[in-house]
Structure formats: structure tokens, C-alpha cells
Design a protein around this motif. Structure first.
Motif, PDB file in Angstrom:
ATOM      1  N   ARG A 431      -0.309   8.189   2.586  1.00 16.37           N
ATOM      2  CA  ARG A 431       0.411   6.921   2.751  1.00 16.37           C
ATOM      3  C   ARG A 431      -0.677   5.879   2.512  1.00 16.37           C
ATOM      4  NH1 ARG A 431       1.373   6.010   9.115  1.00 16.37           N
ATOM      5  NH2 ARG A 431      -0.264   7.534   9.218  1.00 16.37           N
ATOM      6  N   VAL A 432      -0.419   4.917   1.665  1.00 13.93           N
ATOM      7  CA  VAL A 432      -1.526   4.068   1.221  1.00 13.93           C
ATOM      8  C   VAL A 432      -2.037   3.173   2.354  1.00 13.93           C
ATOM      9  CG1 VAL A 432      -2.291   2.371  -0.457  1.00 13.93           C
ATOM     10  CG2 VAL A 432      -0.625   4.085  -1.111  1.00 13.93           C
ATOM     11  N   ALA A 433      -3.269   3.436   2.745  1.00 17.92           N
ATOM     12  CA  ALA A 433      -3.910   2.593   3.745  1.00 17.92           C
ATOM     13  C   ALA A 433      -5.394   2.567   3.424  1.00 17.92           C
ATOM     14  CB  ALA A 433      -3.671   3.155   5.133  1.00 17.92           C
ATOM     15  N   VAL A 434      -5.929   1.386   3.229  1.00 17.57           N
ATOM     16  CA  VAL A 434      -7.347   1.254   2.853  1.00 17.57           C
ATOM     17  C   VAL A 434      -8.020   0.215   3.746  1.00 17.57           C
ATOM     18  CG1 VAL A 434      -8.957   0.671   0.992  1.00 17.57           C
ATOM     19  CG2 VAL A 434      -6.774   1.733   0.435  1.00 17.57           C
ATOM     20  N   ILE A 435      -9.190   0.573   4.234  1.00 18.29           N
ATOM     21  CA  ILE A 435     -10.016  -0.399   4.950  1.00 18.29           C
ATOM     22  C   ILE A 435     -11.220  -0.649   4.049  1.00 18.29           C
ATOM     23  CG2 ILE A 435     -11.313  -0.902   7.073  1.00 18.29           C
ATOM     24  CD1 ILE A 435      -8.504  -0.148   7.752  1.00 18.29           C
ATOM     25  N   ASP A 436     -11.296  -1.817   3.485  1.00 17.69           N
ATOM     26  CA  ASP A 436     -12.401  -2.145   2.585  1.00 17.69           C
ATOM     27  C   ASP A 436     -13.378  -3.050   3.326  1.00 17.69           C
ATOM     28  OD1 ASP A 436     -14.092  -2.909   0.584  1.00 17.69           O
ATOM     29  OD2 ASP A 436     -12.611  -4.087  -0.542  1.00 17.69           O
TER      30      ASP A 436
END
Ligand code: UDX
Length: 458
Positions: A431-436
Motif C-alpha cells: 500500500r503506497v506509503a513513503v517517508i522521505d
């Protein structure tokens, strides 16, 4: 003692006369650099390139064997070429015979490690061992130039230890300001040369050593011993504070809906602030900032001074890593227990394989504590991280890490992460989740996926 001073005065007069009629003397000096870590090796090769005749020494036989065979034991952009060029020219050589080198060479740079002890103070065992070797083997006058980062006041102690007056030895502090990954570039483009010595003759010899830089009008700051040592620590702690400050402002920007990049740009336009060191990240790391900030606080405590700003900076840096973990859990919706976290980037910054004190260590350990499974990828630092955190899954590509993961956390600003097509994430990740944390995801991609991509400070 008197004869030493007279000799110094004579040479000083000669040197002063010479300096009036030439710019800076481009004399080739014979130099020994003891310790072939990243500071020693870069300094040794750099000094050879400046025209000096350099012998790099280390007690690690394996390392010296490798160097003699042309194998460079550390990764540093441009170092390979620099070492080979100067070895081939005959101006750079390697040895393990410290006693012989000390007997033969009168200008000795000390660049051995000063790791942190459990209480935060610097361990000076290696520096003191070199000083003992110099004391035992010096039969001519020597300049001992301390490049290792040593606590403020150490050079004075070393001078007492070596009984400088009787041994005709002068201790000089000459701190380095090399960044890992850019050490060669920094060596040849220094912001300043800092030399701590009260002896004019020896200061002039240092000017001769660094003459090509002086010709380029690079500031040469000559101070007393203690101030030179303090410049190094005060600079590193200041930079650590600057990074920590921008990290906290990034947290604030996230909370109030401001954009950290706009804020940092606006701040940086003020010359007094400057636009460097204003990029938010997951928390500062590396061999220098954490160690030097802690050592500075310890030194200050011993001197009866409370460095509250630096102490808070160390604390805030710890908290910032925790903030990143909390944000990850938040984005996942229902915590991290049972989730798979993909981590891109293990090195404490890009262009190095160094993971010492990398923010990734604390962040990954906290993910594990929360019950997550961690998969990780770094183009260079994986092998080093395996020694510190063996119990996570290391993958060969950044795409492999994403497979069946619930969330992606980007911790190092590698170029290849900037080039990734973030619209394709949906093909890989549960499930698209990104911490940049490093401003790696292009702004347009982040905008298109505003609910699933969290950019620190945006
Ligand atoms: C540092 C000093 O810069 C150098 O002068 C000194 O001699 C050694 O210590 P280095 O440890 O190589 O060099 O790292 P540096 O590039 O300064 O970065 C330190 C940490 O701060 C890294 O974790 C980096 O990612 C972080 N950082 C730096 C940021 O998060 N944002 C920034 O804007 C700058």
C-alpha cells in the motif's frame, strides 16, 4: 633551551627575509603522516600532490600491505587516482616501521583515531602511543603536527608528556575539516588552514608546507595551541546545531503546513545565516558530529561550563530520529507491529559506505522494537551495516526491498533514489506509503500522491 631559541630566531630572521622577496616558499618538505585512516591517507596523498615527499605510516600491516600493492582500503572520491599518481611519481610511500620513519623525518603529522569511550570522552591511547614513539626515537629537532581530533587542551599535555624543550620537539595543532566523501576535494579547497603554535619559526614551516594554498589566498589562521583545538570542536558542534535546528523547523513546517525548502531558501538568503547545512534529514550522524559534540560537552563540564545549546542539540537529534519512526507508524495507520518496513539508505549520508552513528541504526532498531520486519538496501553501506544490525533482510536492489513491504522510509540521499519513478511504487509496495526524510522524491510525484508520501518538512 637558550640555544634552541637562538637557533629558532636565526631561522626566523632568514625566513622573514626570504618571505619578503618571494610569495610563499614552494619548498619540498619531507613529511611523515602517522595513521592511514581517511584523514591520514587523504592528508598524506594531498601533501604529496602539493609537492612534498611523504611517508604514510600505520601499525596495521594488512592496510600498509594493501596500500603498497595499490589497493586503497577506504572509498573516497578521487583518492585512488591521487594515491597512485603520487606513488608512481615517487613522492608517496607507505611503511609500518614507525621508529625508523621518526628517526629519518623531522615533520610528523599525527592522524591516528580518537574514538569515543563509553563516557563520551575521546580515547587518546593511539595518539599517546605515537607521542611515546616520537619521544623514544627523536634525535633531531622535530615538528609534531596533531591532525587527530583531540580534546581541547590535549596538545599542551602532549607537549608536557614529550618534555618538548629537552627533546627539541614542537607540538602544533593543525585540525582538519574534511568531509567524508569529499575529503580530497576539501583538502585541495580548504575554507581555512588553522595552525596552533606559539613558535614563529614552526608557524613559518607550516606556511611553507601549505604554500600553494596561501598563494590561492586561502586564509591561514595562526593561533595558540588551545584555540586551534577549540576551533575544530566549536565548528563541528555549531554545524550539528545548525542541522538539528533545521530538522526541528522541518517538524514545525509539517505541523503548520509550511514548506521547509521554501523556509530554508528564505533563511539562507541572509548572509549571516548562509544557505549551507540547511537540508533536513533523519538526524545527523557519522564519525565526527556525535563524537565531537559529546566530547565538547564533557570538556566544558570539566572546565565548569555548561554548554546548554550543544547538550540540547544532542538530545534533540535523538528525539528527531524517534519523530521519524512515529511518522512512519502514523502513515501506516495502525502502528508497525507485523508490518514490513522497507529502508532505502543506511550510510549516514550519501557518497560514503560509512554507517558509524548513522541515523539508520537507531531508526531501524526502533522499528524492530515495535514489532516490524525490516528490509534494507544501500548501494554501498550494506556490508558495514550487517556488522551492526545483522537481523534484518538485506536486498540487492532497491526494487527488491519494496516487494511485499507496507511502507518505504528513505534515510540517505543517494542519487539513484532521486531517479526512481515514484509513480510506479504501486507496482511494488503493498500500500503506497513513503517517508522521505531527505527530499529525494521529486515534488511533482509527492504532490500526485499527497496522501501516501510524507516528505519531511512539507
Ligand atoms: C563533518 C564536518 O563537515 C567536517 O568539517 C569535519 O571535519 C568532520 O565532520 P562529515 O562527518 O563527513 O563531516 O559529514 P557532513 O557532511 O558534515 O554531515 C554530517 C551529518 O549531518 C550527516 O549525517 C549529514 O547527513 C547531516 N547533514 C548535513 C544534514 O542532515 N543536513 C545538512 O544540511 C548537512
Amino acid at each position: 633551551m637558550l640555544s634552541i631559541i637562538k637557533k629558532r630566531e636565526c631561522i626566523l630572521l632568514f625566513t622573514a627575509f626570504f618571505l619578503v622577496f618571494s610569495s610563499h616558499a614552494h619548498e619540498s618538505c619531507k613529511i611523515a603522516v602517522i595513521g592511514t585512516g581517511y584523514v591520514g591517507l587523504v592528508t598524506g596523498a594531498g601533501l604529496a600532490e602539493l609537492g612534498h615527499n611523504v611517508c604514510c605510516v600505520d601499525i596495521d600491516k594488512k592496510k600498509i600491505d594493501q596500500l603498497q600493492q595499490g589497493i586503497i582500503p577506504i572509498y573516497e572520491i578521487g583518492l585512488d587516482e591521487l594515491v597512485h599518481k603520487n606513488v608512481n611519481k615517487g613522492t608517496l610511500r607507505f611503511s609500518t616501521d614507525i621508529e625508523k620513519v621518526i628517526r629519518e623525518i623531522d615533520i610528523i603529522f599525527i592522524a591516528v583515531g580518537t574514538p569515543s569511550m563509553p563516557d563520551g570522552r575521546a580515547d587518546l591511547t593511539a595518539v599517546k602511543a605515537v607521542i611515546e614513539a616520537i619521544k623514544e626515537n627523536s634525535h633531531t629537532s622535530k615538528i609534531v603536527c596533531v591532525k587527530s581530533t583531540v580534546p581541547i587542551g590535549t596538545c599542551r599535555q602532549l607537549a608536557q608528556m614529550i618534555d618538548c624543550d629537552n627533546h627539541n620537539i614542537v607540538i602544533i595543532s593543525n585540525p582538519e575539516f574534511l568531509r567524508e566523501g569529499f575529503a580530497v576535494q576539501d583538502f585541495f579547497n580548504p575554507s581555512r588552514i588553522v595552525v596552533g603554535t606559539e613558535f614563529t619559526e614552526q608557524a613559518e614551516i607550516m606556511r611553507t608546507i601549505y604554500a600553494p594554498f596561501l598563494d590561492k589566498n586561502i586564509p591561514f589562521l595562526c593561533t595558540d595551541l588551545v584555540s586551534a583545538e577549540a576551533i575544530k570542536y566549536a565548528s563541528n558542534a555549531f554545524l550539528a546545531v545548525k542541522v538539528t535546528y533545521i530538522n526541528e523547523i522541518a517538524q514545525l513546517c509539517s505541523a503548520v503546513g509550511a514548506n521547509i525548502n521554501a523556509v530554508a531558501t528564505g533563511m539562507g538568503l541572509d548572509d549571516r545565516i548562509g544557505n549551507k547545512f540547511l537540508s533536513p534529514g533523519p538526524g545527523f550522524g557519522g564519525y565526527c558530529f556525535p563524537k565531537d559534540a559529546t566530547a565538547l560537552v564533557r570538556t566544558a563540564e570539566e572546565a565548569g561550563v555548561a554548554l546548554r545549546v550543544v547538550t540540547s542539540c544532542i538530545e534533540a537529534n535523538k528525539h528527531h530520529k524517534h519523530y521519524i519512526v512515529q511518522k512512519t507508524a502514523e502513515l501506516c495507520g495502525d502502528g508497525l507491529c507485523g508490518k514490513t518496513v522497507a529502508v532505502w539508505g543506511l550510510a549516514f549520508k550519501a557518497n560514503t559506505d560509512d554507517v558509524r552513528e548513522s541515523a539508520a541504526i537507531d531508526i531501524i532498531n526502533e522499528f524492530l522494537k515495535m514489532g516490524a520486519t525490516v528490509k534494507a538496501y544501500d548501494p554501498m553501506a550494506q556490508e558495514n551495516m550487517k556488522q551492526i544490525i545483522p537481523n534484518i533482510l538485506y536486498c540487492d536492489t532497491k526494487e527488491q526491498v519494496l516487494d511485499c513491504s507496507d511502507v518505504l522510509v528513505i534515510l540517505t540521499e543517494w542519487q539513484e533514489f532521486k531517479e526512481f519513478d515514484y509513480d510506479r511504487l504501486v507496482d511494488y509496495i503493498n500500500r503506497v506509503a513513503v517517508i522521505d526524510t531527505r527530499d529525494v522524491v521529486p515534488a511533482v510525484a509527492a504532490k500526485r500522491n499527497v496522501n501516501s508520501i510524507y516528505k519531511l518538512g512539507c
